[in-house]
Design an enzyme around this catalytic site. Structure first.
Site, short mmCIF file in Angstrom:
data_model
loop_
_atom_site.label_atom_id
_atom_site.label_comp_id
_atom_site.label_asym_id
_atom_site.label_seq_id
_atom_site.Cartn_x
_atom_site.Cartn_y
_atom_site.Cartn_z
N CYS A 149 0.75 -1.25 0.06
CA CYS A 149 -0.12 0.08 0.03
C CYS A 149 0.83 1.46 0.00
CB CYS A 149 -0.74 0.06 1.17
SG CYS A 149 -1.89 -1.03 1.39
N ARG A 184 15.09 2.94 3.53
CA ARG A 184 15.21 1.61 2.65
C ARG A 184 14.45 0.47 3.47
NH1 ARG A 184 20.60 0.53 1.56
NH2 ARG A 184 20.88 2.44 0.45
N PHE A 273 6.32 10.46 3.54
CA PHE A 273 5.54 9.27 3.86
C PHE A 273 5.73 9.09 5.49
CE2 PHE A 273 8.66 6.62 2.21
CZ PHE A 273 9.14 5.86 3.25
#
Ligand code: NAD
Length: 319
Positions: A149, A184, A273
């Protein structure tokens, strides 16, 4: 002026998806009269997870889904509870609020969730398809693979912001673009770097230890991304990567971190984000488009994934 660009909120980006999803639910009334059912498992006492669970529930219900939060008091019973939901034909989607054990057992539990009900797209098959740039589950290309998502949300945001150029062939729409992704993790940053590179971008993937370059090679000669180590993390190397980057995405899970505004080239697109604010307000003096958070798009992608799972299961029953 000190603000040459614009701030774009996730809520306005998610609008088109909310409409698309609501329409699709209407068209599914014949098979799901009360809407598809999402089950969330909460097996920790984390107030943040609880808040996220409540928010998922509200969003689901506002869009015509049913949502059921199942609280598991004893962590060791979670696996059985997931298996029950896997078997229960009335359950369309399953998500687990992590961390549960906070170690590798969590990754095991994630894989216990049936692939057919994995709304978050965290099943190994989906991950492997994504890394290998394989978009369907079957040879006849009837069943679309599911994407995780949050990485998917960032892709959809970049499409909305027209960083994806739809004059280019599908699959190459980021050709010529350079992106920096600061994070990452296996959940977001690495899959995101891979997705962007698979779509044709040059991606600098930054973590606390080093910087890597993800690309499909010169002239996009490879069908999936390759990874190259550029060296240990240093401010200088990061600055160099940012100098000609069109996009900067941050996901550093720390309240004190701020991406250095002076590394951002004039007119770059900046997206955060992380649940923490990773860009200083001065980002607005540099960015063309700035998206301060992505959560609302992420949840739209979760529900979009759920509808895709319902469709895939429907198609499988017809085969
Ligand atoms: P994580 O801890 O697994 O990974 C953090 C990554 O950031 C690692 O790769 C780490 O090396 C890197 N990093 C940390 N400090 C850095 C620094 N100073 N410079 C460069 N790299 C640095 O976290 P995660 O699960 O990927 O989550 C990250 C953030 O994203 C959290 O705030 C989380 O809440 C948020 N998140 C948001 C969504 C969403 O939908 N918006 C979804 C998942 C996670």
């Amino acid at each position: 002026s000190d603000k040459p660009g614009r701030t774009i909120l996730a809520s306005s980006i998610s609008k088109t998806y909310v409409e698309e999803i609501t329409k699709k639910i209407e068209s599914m009334r014949n098979i799901r009269p009360n809407g598809p059912l999402l089950v969330g498992f909460l097996a920790n006492n984390d107030p943040a997870a609880e808040m996220y669970a409540n928010w998922t529930g509200k969003t689901c219900e506002s869009m015509g889904f049913r949502y059921e939060l199942r609280r598991i008091e004893e962590k060791d019973f979670l696996e059985e509870a997931i298996i029950d939901a896997n078997r229960d034909t009335s359950v369309d989607g399953i998500m687990v609020y992590f961390p549960v054990f906070g170690n590798a057992q969590d990754q095991y539990l994630q894989q216990v969730v049936s692939r057919e009900k994995d709304v978050e797209g965290l099943n190994h098959v989906y991950y492997q398809n994504m890394y290998h740039n394989i978009r369907y589950l079957d040879n006849d290309k009837q069943l679309k693979s599911i994407l995780p998502c949050t990485p998917l949300a960032v892709v959809k945001i970049l499409e909305f912001l027209k960083v994806y150029n739809n004059l280019l062939p599908e699959g190459n729409r980021l050709y010529g673009k350079k992106c920096v992704v600061v994070n990452r993790s296996e959940i977001v940053g690495r899959p995101l770097a891979a997705l962007l590179a698979n779509d044709g971008a040059i991606v600098y993937s930054v973590d606390i230890n080093n910087i890597q370059k993800f690309t499909r090679g010169e002239g996009l000669k490879f069908s999936k991304h390759q990874v190259e180590d550029l060296g240990n993390y240093s401010d200088d190397l990061l600055r160099e990567c940012c100098a000609d980057s069109d996009v900067i995405v941050t996901g550093v899970p720390s309240p004190d971190y701020r991406f250095p505004t002076d590394y951002i080239r004039d007119g770059a697109v900046c997206i955060n984000f992380s649940s923490h604010k990773n860009f200083d307000d001065s980002v607005k003096s540099k960015a063309s488009l700035y998206v301060p958070s992505t959560g609302k798009v992420t949840i739209s992608m979760l529900l979009r994934n759920m509808l895709r799972l319902v469709e895939n299961r429907q198609k499988l029953n017809q085969l």
